[in-house]
Design an enzyme around this catalytic site. Structure first.
Site, PDB file in Angstrom:
ATOM      1  CG  ASP A  61      27.094 -49.818  -2.282  1.00 20.96           C
ATOM      2  OD1 ASP A  61      28.072 -49.328  -1.685  1.00 20.96           O
ATOM      3  OD2 ASP A  61      26.060 -50.164  -1.696  1.00 20.96           O
ATOM      4  CG  HIS A  78      27.042 -48.299   1.813  1.00 24.75           C
ATOM      5  ND1 HIS A  78      26.413 -49.186   0.963  1.00 24.75           N
ATOM      6  CD2 HIS A  78      26.593 -48.610   3.054  1.00 24.75           C
ATOM      7  CE1 HIS A  78      25.617 -49.980   1.659  1.00 24.75           C
ATOM      8  NE2 HIS A  78      25.712 -49.657   2.934  1.00 24.75           N
ATOM      9  CB  SER A  99      25.273 -52.906   3.843  1.00 26.31           C
ATOM     10  OG  SER A  99      24.077 -52.182   3.873  1.00 26.31           O
TER      11      SER A  99
END
Length: 335
Positions: A108, A78, A184
């Protein structure tokens, strides 16, 4: 005597604190040179893209870590998915344009690559050796504050987490090492400085509930992305929803499950349609495995089943049918 005991206790406490600090410092110093700051440009998807007053691209950022000496970097899907430009900043402040090797929204995870000298790859650990309660560090770039370190413990193992694609990710590590937007894709590290996970999500507005994709999953996905640019999975081309089965059907057929997948629709010329599936059928088994819901089917539709005939057990009305289906390679993140 009391003063001696208190002094001894204070010294012991200080020694323990120093040991904890040394563990955190050692691990952080070992991994930090491998952590990178990722900045991306992505299309806004704005329907008014022709309006010069409206921005055509949005900027975003995240984290990643180098895992090979020749510049391969692991991060989150993402963070980089759909990007038109990816720029990576390494620890000495140098910036490099990165190439997207491939990404896998279902886990992901993504791999990008830079061409830069003197890169220091992180040491990868093993997920199977991770234990609940052990010390872990999260290193990343929350809100653009580069190379921030947070510490915590492994809160739980074997969690399941829904990816943005809708597929369920298994073997996810839960930790209370604080994550924020920008973390992230950064590494989750043990006290030896080994990467045991890729930080992927936090639960808002909860505090201390954060998740990382296990490093064993990341190793497998990264190898496929480097080899093929994608992770192949099989699919049968249906849209379904989990539903309870009538109890009389469960008892009559002695089913192992009390729920199944109601077939709502399927793609034209998909493996499911070719197998004879109909709207309204309820799937309860696949290749001699009981199916209680969509997630059970997802787990079984692996790359190895592409092109191999499998059995599909369905309830149609009051009948139990056994259909032959040959899964094909998935064209997009679906079941």
């Amino acid at each position: 005597m009391r003063e001696v005991i208190e002094t001894t206790q204070a010294a012991n406490d200080q020694e323990l604190l120093d040991a904890y600090s040394r563990a955190v410092i050692t691990a952080a110093e070992r991994v930090s040179p491998s952590v990178v700051y990722i900045e991306v440009q992505q299309p806004t998807g704005n329907p008014r893209a022709n309006d010069p007053r409206m921005p055509r691209e949005a900027r975003g950022s995240g984290s990643g870590f180098i895992f090979t000496p020749d510049g391969f970097i692991l991060t989150n899907s993402h963070v980089v998915h759909g990007s038109t430009r990816i720029e990576v900043t390494v620890t000495d402040g140098s910036k490099y344009q990165a190439e997207l090797i491939g990404d896998d929204p279902d886990t992901d995870l993504a791999v990008i690559r830079i061409n830069a000298p003197n890169l220091m790859p992180a040491q990868l650990g093993e997920s199977q050796k991770v234990r609940v309660g052990q010390l872990v560090l999260a290193i990343g770039n929350p809100y653009g504050f580069q190379y921030s370190v947070t510490a915590g413990v492994v809160s739980a193992l074997g969690r399941s987490l829904r990816a943005r694609s809708g597929r369920l990710m298994d073997a996810v590590i839960q930790t209370d090492a604080a994550l924020n937007p920008g973390n992230s894709g950064g590494p989750l590290v043990n006290s030896r400085g080994e990467v045991i996970g890729v930080n992927t999500a936090m639960i808002l507005p909860a505090q201390g509930i954060c998740f990382a994709t296990s490093i064993d999953t990341a190793k497998f996905v990264a190898s496929r992305l480097i080899r093929d640019g994608k992770v192949s999975r099989s699919y049968i081309g249906l849209a379904g929803q989990n539903v309870p089965l009538p109890r009389r059907i469960v008892r009559f057929y002695n089913l192992e499950v009390e729920n199944g997948i109601l077939v709502v629709s399927f793609e034209e010329n998909s493996p499911g349609q070719k197998a004879g599936l109909r709207e309204g059928d309820i799937i309860v088994g696949f290749d001699d495995r009981a199916i209680a819901g969509i997630d059970d089917l997802h787990k079984l539709l692996t790359e190895e089943r592409i092109g191999h005939k499998s059995s599909l057990v369905v309830i149609r009305g009051t009948q139990k049918l056994d259909l032959a289906v040959t899964p094909e390679e998935s064209k997009k993140p679906r079941e």
